[in-house]
Design a protein around this motif. Structure first.
Motif, PDB file in Angstrom:
ATOM      1  N   GLU A 263       0.824  -1.231   0.000  1.00 34.87           N
ATOM      2  CA  GLU A 263       0.000   0.000   0.000  1.00 34.87           C
ATOM      3  C   GLU A 263       0.848   1.267   0.000  1.00 34.87           C
ATOM      4  OE1 GLU A 263      -2.429  -0.373   3.512  1.00 34.87           O
ATOM      5  OE2 GLU A 263      -4.225  -0.688   2.269  1.00 34.87           O
ATOM      6  N   ASP A 264       1.911   1.260   0.794  1.00 36.04           N
ATOM      7  CA  ASP A 264       2.768   2.449   0.872  1.00 36.04           C
ATOM      8  C   ASP A 264       3.593   2.606  -0.407  1.00 36.04           C
ATOM      9  OD1 ASP A 264       1.824   3.231   3.340  1.00 36.04           O
ATOM     10  OD2 ASP A 264       3.396   2.190   4.458  1.00 36.04           O
ATOM     11  N   LYS A 265       3.976   1.485  -1.000  1.00 34.21           N
ATOM     12  CA  LYS A 265       4.718   1.555  -2.265  1.00 34.21           C
ATOM     13  C   LYS A 265       3.837   2.142  -3.362  1.00 34.21           C
ATOM     14  CE  LYS A 265       7.729  -2.409  -1.462  1.00 34.21           C
ATOM     15  NZ  LYS A 265       7.868  -3.803  -1.910  1.00 34.21           N
ATOM     16  N   VAL A 266       2.593   1.688  -3.393  1.00 28.05           N
ATOM     17  CA  VAL A 266       1.646   2.230  -4.373  1.00 28.05           C
ATOM     18  C   VAL A 266       1.431   3.723  -4.110  1.00 28.05           C
ATOM     19  CG1 VAL A 266      -0.766   2.164  -5.169  1.00 28.05           C
ATOM     20  CG2 VAL A 266       0.496   0.028  -4.803  1.00 28.05           C
ATOM     21  N   ALA A 267       1.362   4.090  -2.827  1.00 32.20           N
ATOM     22  CA  ALA A 267       1.159   5.503  -2.469  1.00 32.20           C
ATOM     23  C   ALA A 267       2.319   6.354  -2.979  1.00 32.20           C
ATOM     24  CB  ALA A 267       1.016   5.639  -0.954  1.00 32.20           C
ATOM     25  N   HIS A 340       0.283   5.439   2.583  1.00 29.80           N
ATOM     26  CA  HIS A 340      -1.113   5.206   2.193  1.00 29.80           C
ATOM     27  C   HIS A 340      -2.054   5.880   3.191  1.00 29.80           C
ATOM     28  CE1 HIS A 340      -4.731   3.036   0.964  1.00 29.80           C
ATOM     29  NE2 HIS A 340      -4.941   2.820   2.249  1.00 29.80           N
ATOM     30  N   MET A 341      -3.186   6.385   2.720  1.00 29.19           N
ATOM     31  CA  MET A 341      -4.240   6.803   3.659  1.00 29.19           C
ATOM     32  C   MET A 341      -5.597   6.469   3.059  1.00 29.19           C
ATOM     33  SD  MET A 341      -4.400  10.960   3.510  1.00 29.19           S
ATOM     34  CE  MET A 341      -4.840  11.887   2.062  1.00 29.19           C
ATOM     35  N   ASP A 342      -6.606   6.480   3.883  1.00 28.24           N
ATOM     36  CA  ASP A 342      -7.952   6.240   3.364  1.00 28.24           C
ATOM     37  C   ASP A 342      -8.322   7.378   2.447  1.00 28.24           C
ATOM     38  OD1 ASP A 342      -8.095   3.927   4.805  1.00 28.24           O
ATOM     39  OD2 ASP A 342      -9.077   4.890   6.546  1.00 28.24           O
ATOM     40  N   ASP A 343      -9.079   7.066   1.402  1.00 31.11           N
ATOM     41  CA  ASP A 343      -9.462   8.088   0.441  1.00 31.11           C
ATOM     42  C   ASP A 343     -10.160   9.242   1.163  1.00 31.11           C
ATOM     43  OD1 ASP A 343      -9.381   8.999  -2.078  1.00 31.11           O
ATOM     44  OD2 ASP A 343     -11.135   7.891  -2.802  1.00 31.11           O
ATOM     45  N   VAL A 358      -2.913  10.466  -0.863  1.00 30.38           N
ATOM     46  CA  VAL A 358      -1.806   9.883  -0.093  1.00 30.38           C
ATOM     47  C   VAL A 358      -1.282  10.930   0.875  1.00 30.38           C
ATOM     48  CG1 VAL A 358      -1.157   8.321  -1.962  1.00 30.38           C
ATOM     49  CG2 VAL A 358       0.010  10.537  -1.752  1.00 30.38           C
ATOM     50  N   ARG A 359      -0.639  10.460   1.905  1.00 25.07           N
ATOM     51  CA  ARG A 359      -0.116  11.366   2.935  1.00 25.07           C
ATOM     52  C   ARG A 359       1.386  11.481   2.731  1.00 25.07           C
ATOM     53  NH1 ARG A 359      -1.963   8.872   8.171  1.00 25.07           N
ATOM     54  NH2 ARG A 359      -3.754  10.183   7.701  1.00 25.07           N
ATOM     55  N   ASP A 360       1.922  12.690   2.827  1.00 27.34           N
ATOM     56  CA  ASP A 360       3.384  12.805   2.748  1.00 27.34           C
ATOM     57  C   ASP A 360       3.900  13.759   3.815  1.00 27.34           C
ATOM     58  OD1 ASP A 360       2.328  14.991   0.796  1.00 27.34           O
ATOM     59  OD2 ASP A 360       4.412  15.549   1.145  1.00 27.34           O
TER      60      ASP A 360
END
Ligand SMILES: *[C@@H]1O[C@H](CO)[C@@H](O)[C@H](O)[C@H]1NC(C)=O
Ligand SMILES: *[C@@H]1O[C@H](CO)[C@@H](O)[C@H](O)[C@H]1NC(C)=O
Ligand SMILES: *[C@@H]1O[C@H](CO)[C@@H](O)[C@H](O)[C@H]1NC(C)=O
Length: 495
Positions: A263-267, A340-343, A358-360
């Protein structure tokens, strides 16, 4: 340069690799590697109303709103490079750089913004500058438009008017025909993400329109059309006789997944696509990244809109855009962790941040610059960033068109440049990334946009209270001179 840091979420625990045992790469750079430095017209030239130049959006903003910069400054005088270009070129020569990246002031060459009237005095300045560079064996790398849009064109909507593709096409044709015999590297636009996000999204740059997730996409759309038109003018009318290359300079942070979770990689990939891919995908593949299309379309529908906020290219435009970067040029300064975060729920007004979903953030334990403290020094991310570009854009020839540090601690600047270059050298050696050039921002302190003269990026120091704007070498100038001369980052290099 300018770096816009917004830390929206301060999330604590992240595995940030501490690379204290890192050893600077001691492989010599290839013989033809291009070491250079960069500037831009409004930031250094001064002479804002001299010899027929008309105002740009930056003149208007800084004159009408002195509080726009913390020191109530503007580029009226800047570094006086309009008068001191020969002195600047002496510094470049002494440093041993292969290229000098500078930009043309559109309203100095075309005072109405249009190609109806060419300002001979403005043209003479750039002719002299380019001639002086050639005499000194320094390759001119010319940015056609670096943020200083003529005010006349902003009055017609600037990048919100799709006619900008024709205005820019005509301007580009003028400069190819005037300077193209001596220029082998052209850049259409500098950092379009900043032009659009700053000018028409968050509003931190002129024309200071606040329209996140809406007009910033329109700006980008028209800017990309303009880029493609100019590329084709060069390709069809000038390339065969002038034999140069033309591209666009994008800007990106390095985006690092917060964990090894899928999930984080996709983010992190999503973040790359929304920031870098926003421009890099259209000029390479002819259209916006699929994830951007999908997400903005879907959120636009959920907002009750019959049209996506992300404009759509016609098939003809897609064909025009595809393959319009002869090399991959990008500016980079720092890094962000992406998670990753919830939409985010649909809300008004929209924003590109929510579109990404996404959160950064930047961990507080990352090393700070001194001014401003949010500029995080993260050299180890350079290798991954270059690899990401190699993997996603068909292994292009890459030019790093800006990299450098704003600081009042020059030792930090040396540390920064040396380490970033070392991780870049690693990418060339270990990942076969085809980097052919590196460019320090900047040769000298200059007008740092909405931060005025408060931020110092120069290898040369300028006291802006000194009426002569005397250039004074910092130790980092000596360091970089040595790199240019030895093609090496350490005391002893191996071939
Ligand atoms: C010039 O600046 C003024 C004051 O900020 C603004 O109202 C005006 O719209 C600007 N002109 C253009 C063409 O953007
Ligand atoms: C960087 O600056 C921030 C804000 O001033 C501070 O909270 C943080 O501790 C600093 N980090 C380091 C590693 O010095
Ligand atoms: C600036 O240059 C002029 C001409 O060389 C000189 O007369 C003047 O003293 C200089 N001013 C400063 C502050 O160095």
């Amino acid at each position: 340069m300018f770096l816009y840091g917004i830390v929206l979420f301060a999330v604590a625990v992240v595995s940030s690799p501490l690379k204290n045992d890192y050893v600077i790469n001691n492989k010599r750079f290839p013989e033809n590697f291009m070491f250079g430095v960069a500037t831009s017209a409004y930031q250094i030239e001064g002479a804002w109303n001299v010899d027929g130049r008309t105002p740009s959006i930056w003149d208007n903003m800084t004159h009408m709103n002195p509080d726009f910069t913390p020191d109530k400054s503007n580029g009226d005088v800047a570094c006086l490079s309009y008068y001191k270009y020969k002195e600047d070129i002496k510094l470049l020569k002494a440093m041993g750089v292969k290229h000098y990246r500078f930009s043309l002031s559109w309203s100095r060459i075309l005072p109405t913004g249009y190609a109806d009237k060419i300002n001979e005095l403005g043209v003479a300045y750039y002719k002299n500058l380019i001639a002086e560079l050639k005499i000194n064996d320094i390759e001119p790398l010319v940015t056609i438009s670096h943020w200083d849009l003529p005010l006349t064109l902003e009055a017609l909507g600037g990048f919100l008017n799709e006619d900008i593709q024709w205005w820019f096409q005509d301007y580009a044709r003028v400069v190819f025909s005037l300077f193209g015999d001596d220029v082998k590297y052209w850049i259409t636009f500098n950092e379009p993400r900043q032009t659009c996000m700053g000018g028409y999204g968050y509003g931190y740059y002129p024309p200071a329109i606040h329209s996140e997730g809406l007009l910033e996409y329109v700006c980008a759309h028209n800017l990309l059309r303009a880029h493609a038109r100019a590329w084709h003018v060069y390709n069809n009318e000038f390339r065969s006789t002038q034999g140069g290359k033309i591209s666009i300079v994008v800007d990106t942070s390095a985006y690092i997944p917060a964990s090894d979770n899928e999930e984080d990689k996709v983010a992190a990939d999503t973040k790359y696509y929304f920031e870098l891919g926003w421009f890099a995908n259209p000029v390479h593949y002819g259209d916006y990244p699929e994830i951007m299309r999908t997400r903005v379309d879907q959120r636009s529908r959920a907002e009750g809109r019959s049209q996506s906020r992300l404009p759509v290219f016609t098939d003809e435009e897609k064909n025009l855009l595809k393959g319009t970067a002869d090399f991959f040029a990008f500016n980079t300064y720092s890094a962000n962790i992406v998670q990753h975060m919830d939409d985010p729920p649909i809300s008004y007004p929209p924003s590109k941040y929510q579109d990404q979903g996404v959160r950064d953030f930047q961990p507080s334990e990352w090393q700070n610059s001194t001014q401003p403290s949010w500029f995080k020094i993260v050299p180890w991310c350079m290798r991954g960033l270059l690899k990401w570009i190699k993997d996603h854009y068909e292994d292009p020839d890459i030019l790093i068109s800006e990299n450098g540090l704003c600081t009042d601690d020059d030792e930090k600047r040396i540390y920064y440049i040396k380490n970033y270059m070392s991780y870049m050298r690693d990418a060339m050696e270990l990942d076969d990334v085809k980097v052919f050039g590196y460019t320090v921002w900047s040769i000298m302190d200059n007008f740092e946009w909405q931060l005025g003269y408060t931020q110092k990026y120069g290898l040369y120091e300028i006291d802006f209270n000194d009426e002569n704007r005397t250039r004074k070498a910092r130790p980092s100038a000596e360091f970089y001179t040595n790199v240019c001369k030895t093609r090496c980052l350490t005391d002893e290099c191996v071939d």
